[in-house]
Design an enzyme around this catalytic site. Structure first.
Site, short mmCIF file in Angstrom:
data_model
loop_
_atom_site.label_atom_id
_atom_site.label_comp_id
_atom_site.label_asym_id
_atom_site.label_seq_id
_atom_site.Cartn_x
_atom_site.Cartn_y
_atom_site.Cartn_z
N LEU A 1 11.60 -16.21 -31.61
CA LEU A 1 12.63 -16.40 -32.64
C LEU A 1 12.95 -15.08 -33.33
O LEU A 1 14.11 -14.75 -33.60
CB LEU A 1 12.15 -17.44 -33.68
CG LEU A 1 13.19 -17.79 -34.75
CD1 LEU A 1 14.41 -18.46 -34.13
CD2 LEU A 1 12.59 -18.71 -35.81
N LYS A 2 11.91 -14.29 -33.60
CA LYS A 2 12.12 -12.97 -34.20
C LYS A 2 13.09 -12.15 -33.36
O LYS A 2 14.07 -11.60 -33.86
CB LYS A 2 10.77 -12.26 -34.31
CG LYS A 2 10.86 -10.78 -34.63
CD LYS A 2 9.54 -10.08 -34.29
CE LYS A 2 9.66 -8.58 -34.40
NZ LYS A 2 9.73 -8.11 -35.77
N LYS B 1 5.79 -13.36 -53.10
CA LYS B 1 4.63 -13.83 -52.36
C LYS B 1 4.49 -15.35 -52.52
O LYS B 1 4.59 -15.86 -53.62
CB LYS B 1 3.42 -13.13 -52.96
CG LYS B 1 2.14 -13.21 -52.22
CD LYS B 1 1.16 -12.25 -52.93
CE LYS B 1 -0.23 -12.84 -53.01
NZ LYS B 1 -0.88 -12.97 -51.73
N SER C 1 0.08 9.45 -47.13
CA SER C 1 0.78 9.61 -45.85
C SER C 1 2.05 10.43 -46.02
O SER C 1 2.70 10.39 -47.06
CB SER C 1 1.13 8.24 -45.27
OG SER C 1 1.93 7.52 -46.16
N ILE D 1 0.44 10.21 -52.40
CA ILE D 1 -0.46 9.08 -52.21
C ILE D 1 -1.21 9.16 -50.88
O ILE D 1 -2.19 8.45 -50.66
CB ILE D 1 0.32 7.75 -52.33
CG1 ILE D 1 1.09 7.71 -53.65
CG2 ILE D 1 -0.58 6.54 -52.24
CD1 ILE D 1 0.26 7.91 -54.89
N HIS E 1 10.35 3.34 -51.94
CA HIS E 1 10.85 2.28 -51.06
C HIS E 1 12.34 2.43 -50.78
O HIS E 1 12.91 1.68 -50.00
CB HIS E 1 10.53 0.91 -51.67
CG HIS E 1 9.06 0.76 -51.94
ND1 HIS E 1 8.49 1.15 -53.14
CD2 HIS E 1 8.04 0.33 -51.17
CE1 HIS E 1 7.19 0.93 -53.08
NE2 HIS E 1 6.88 0.44 -51.90
#
Ligand code: GLN
Ligand code: ZN
Length: 768
Positions: A17-18, A114, A445, A443, A707
């Protein structure tokens, strides 16, 4: 004995489905193609369940993105900005899920949240004052009829009004209560329509009932359902349809009596996560005329059910409830699809697991065994099914490590205490490091550019050898150190180029973890995760990160942070064991990571960051359980990792969210020296909380949002720093982005970090 399933994974055994949805997004599939693939998947999933003789199979548990979003569309909870888009229904639906930017308009998506205590995320419905709640989609009816056409009588499942409308976000002046009448009549029409189509049972999900509820919530619940359930007396459908109230993810201790008093025909209770479910049943009884859907097969973990224990539990339940249906504890959405495609697990290992499809067999087995148990003979104890299952729980599993177990058993209070105390360490570290005010750092990476991924992929496939692989990473580290020096950061990192994922990387390097190939679980929309499995006792055979850290440190006079993932995060992002407690498991991981900490220290690394990105992930749903069930071992686990370091070794930690106001004391009690966290999107509200609680740990609230690809200006960052300084002592403030930079492009990272340093330098001038 009858069996039931609350919901089945919809993504497909190989994430069909993905891939279909993503192909549609890219324009590589037509809507008709997508719809027909989805239909085929639904049929397969229904037949799968039917072939295991599940008596109560759900329909409408399918979703192209999320069931809360489906419910929003069903109830016409569609904000004006989407209604106005001239798009097909399906594209409007996807616009709500992901936003839309194109010739028809430019709208942002609904917020993602969530889903209770899972790693699944739902879309948060938005309710405007002029939202008109009414029946607005035919999805549950279509899917019910589709199943019926296959010869499968299903129970359509819908999310109940208390859960849906309590999780919704109210944009205007109106609140939940203002919509009561329309909610009742809309749910009534859904029930009536399903009944007219021939549905014999309908499942209404109310997981919100397992959270802390106020008296007003419970009164509202009762009022809503008294209203909705009145439809059962409607002459058109009288005695035609039965309603099941389904709860999961815990017990309903706040409203058990109110729930059983309502005229439902069945009630679903969770005996796996619901710590008090059995005692509620014993204490208050259960109406003899109702079906009890007993959630005894864990819908959230991948281990085989212990039949002996479950049969004993069912036996106890039987004394209180006359009519039992054996059920999953929650939707099987939260476990992977099937074990059948796992080619690398040993036969030994496979024997211990049950994914969604295998859980159907467990339900069937339990149904048979329980019937035999009830027929008052012990014959089932001779059955191979029962005995094979028993051996799993009586013999010792391969992977046991008695040394580790003894180490955990021998831990004493002092193993969890770092000395000297924070204030003395802080002074000693200030003298040792000589940092300027407002030290700058990142942070961990740095961008995982295509060459970085390619290097890892080639090594994994055996196309390059270890020396070549390492050489490339060292080259990247050298460039990364040089870049950070040029930018002028104070505390450097090596960049994490060797890591695919912060948990998988450590899992692969520790003994006791195993990895699946296809065990994907939906996290949100088309995104799935494949968590490692904590299989045995955890230990570390050799240093994991030391060589790269030492190499990075050898290239610069500035301190380079050692970079580790903390034990709670490692556990929370894995499938945990069920044969030992989470506490024991997390202490084992803590001891292993603790050895790494000491090795880094011995190798000359002066600052070590231990990330606890997922610390809050498994905080229990009920406040009363926060400490006893979770924080009382999670916080000590972190302390155990760093309690033995020298006073001058500076311990950092990082968390991926700033919503920890309610556990602020616990965060401070982790006893790190510095903590960085996401703050840019939450308006720095947390800062007041830090102040009010005399937070002692030094803090680096992220000064910009990583983000988004946007590059923040120097002035913007300056502004943020100044705001921070108005609440935080300048001696305690660190300047950093709000998370790791791995998902960002190189160019924007360089520009953003330059601005960060420049802004800090300007503010520093005003401080000295
Ligand atoms: N050190 C990790 C990184 O920078 C932390 C990631 C995270 O918090 N999720 O990528
Ligand atoms: Zn983070």
């Amino acid at each position: 004995m009858n069996t039931a399933v609350i919901g089945y994974p919809r993504i497909g055994k190989l994430r069909e489905l993905k891939f279909a949805i993503e192909a549609y997004f890219k324009g590589n599939k037509t809507q008709a193609e997508l719809l027909s693939e989805a239909k085929a998947l639904r049929a397969e999933h229904l037949q799968q369940q039917a072939s295991h003789k599940i008596a109560f199979i759900s329909s409408n548990d399918f979703s192209f993105y999320d069931a809360m979003l489906d419910t929003a569309c069903l109830l016409n909870v569609v904000p004006a900005r989407y209604q106005d888009l001239a798009l097909s229904d399906l594209d409007r639906y996807f616009a709500m899920a992901r936003g839309y930017q194109g010739e028809k308009g430019d709208v942002r998506a609904l917020a993602m949240k969530k889903w209770f205590n899972t790693n699944y995320h739902y879309l948060e419905p938005e309710i405007e004052d002029n939202t008109q709640i009414k029946l607005a989609s035919s999805k549950p009816f279509d899917e019910y009829q589709e199943a019926k056409a296959l010869g499968i009588q299903t129970k359509p499942v819908i999310i109940g009004p208390l859960t849906f409308f309590k999780l919704a976000h109210y944009l205007g002046k109106k609140e939940f209560a203002d919509f009561k009448a329309d909610i009742i009549s809309t749910y009534q029409s859904i029930i009536k329509k399903l009944a007219e189509l021939g549905a014999e049972y309908i499942q209404i999900d109310e997981p919100i009932l397992v959270t802390d509820l106020s008296k007003a919530d419970i009164a509202l619940f009762t009022e809503l359902y008294q209203g909705i359930l009145a439809i059962k007396d409607n002459p058109a459908i009288k005695d035609k349809v039965k309603l099941i109230l389904q709860t999961y993810f815990g017990d309903i201790r706040d409203c058990y009596n109110e729930v059983i008093a309502l005229p439902f025909d069945g009630i679903g209770l969770d005996f796996v996560e619901g710590k008090q479910t059995l005692s509620l049943l014993n204490k208050n009884g259960f109406p003899a005329d109702k079906l009890l859907f007993a959630g005894v097969v864990n819908g959230k973990n991948i281990w085989k059910n212990n039949y002996q224990k479950t049969l004993a539990l069912l036996d106890q339940i039987k004394h209180k409830a006359a009519k039992i249906v054996i059920n999953s504890s929650c939707s099987l959405l939260h476990v992977p699809y099937t074990l059948q495609n796992e080619t690398k697990l040993t036969i030994q290992q496979r024997a211990y697991f049950a994914f969604a499809q295998e859980k159907l067999q467990e339900l069937a087995d339990l149904g048979t065994l329980f019937t035999e148990q009830n027929s008052a003979n012990d014959r089932y104890k001779q059955s191979a099914i029962y005995n094979d299952n028993q051996t799993l729980f009586t013999r010792e599993r391969e992977g046991a490590n008695h040394t580790v177990r003894q180490k955990v058993a021998a831990l004493t209070a002092k193993d969890f205490i770092r000395l000297p105390q924070f204030s003395i360490r802080e002074a000693a570290q200030k003298r040792a490091f000589h940092f300027p005010l407002l030290p700058t750092t990142t942070i961990g990476s740095f961008p995982q550019t295509p060459d970085v991924r390619l290097n890892r992929a080639k090594f994994k496939k055996g196309e390059i050898n270890l020396a070549q692989y390492t050489e490339f990473n060292k080259q990247k580290i050298a460039e990364c150190i040089k870049l950070q020096e040029e930018i002028g950061l104070d505390v450097l990192v090596h960049g994490e180029f060797e890591r695919n994922d912060m948990v998988e990387y450590f899992g692969e390097s520790l003994n006791g973890f195993i990895f699946t190939e296809k065990a994907w679980v939906q996290s949100y929309g088309t995104r799935c995760v494949k968590p490692p499995v904590v299989w045995g006792d955890i230990s570390r055979s050799k240093p994991i990160t030391v060589a790269y850290s030492v190499y990075a440190q050898s290239l610069t006079d500035k301190p380079v942070k050692g970079m580790l993932t903390g034990p709670v995060t490692i556990l929370n992002w894995s499938f945990p064991r069920e044969d030992i407690s989470q506490k024991e498991s997390v202490f084992q991981i803590a001891l292993a990571i603790g050895d790494e900490v000491l090795d880094l220290e011995a190798a000359g690394i002066k600052i070590i960051q231990i990330d606890e990105a997922a610390l809050k992930e498994k905080l229990p749903l009920r406040h009363a359980d926060w400490h006893s069930e979770y924080l009382d071992w999670a916080i000590p686990a972190f302390r155990l990792v760093h309690s033995k370091v020298n006073e001058k070794t500076q311990i950092h930690t990082h968390m991926c969210y700033s919503e920890f106001a309610d556990i602020i004391k616990d965060i401070d009690a982790m006893d790190a020296d510095v903590i960085s966290f996401e703050a840019s999107r939450s308006n720095l509200q947390l800062i007041d909380v830090l102040k009010a609680n005399h937070f002692q740990t030094e803090v680096g609230p992220g000064v910009y949002d990583i983000h988004s690809p946007r590059v923040p200006s120097v002035d913007e960052i300056k502004n943020t720093i100044e705001k921070l300084l108005s609440k935080i002592d300048k001696e305690k403030l660190w300047i950093n982005p709000d998370c790791g930079l791995k998902t960002r492009g190189e160019k924007e990272v360089v520009a953003s970090l330059k601005h960060l340093v420049e802004a800090t330098l300007e503010v520093r001038k005003t401080l000295s």
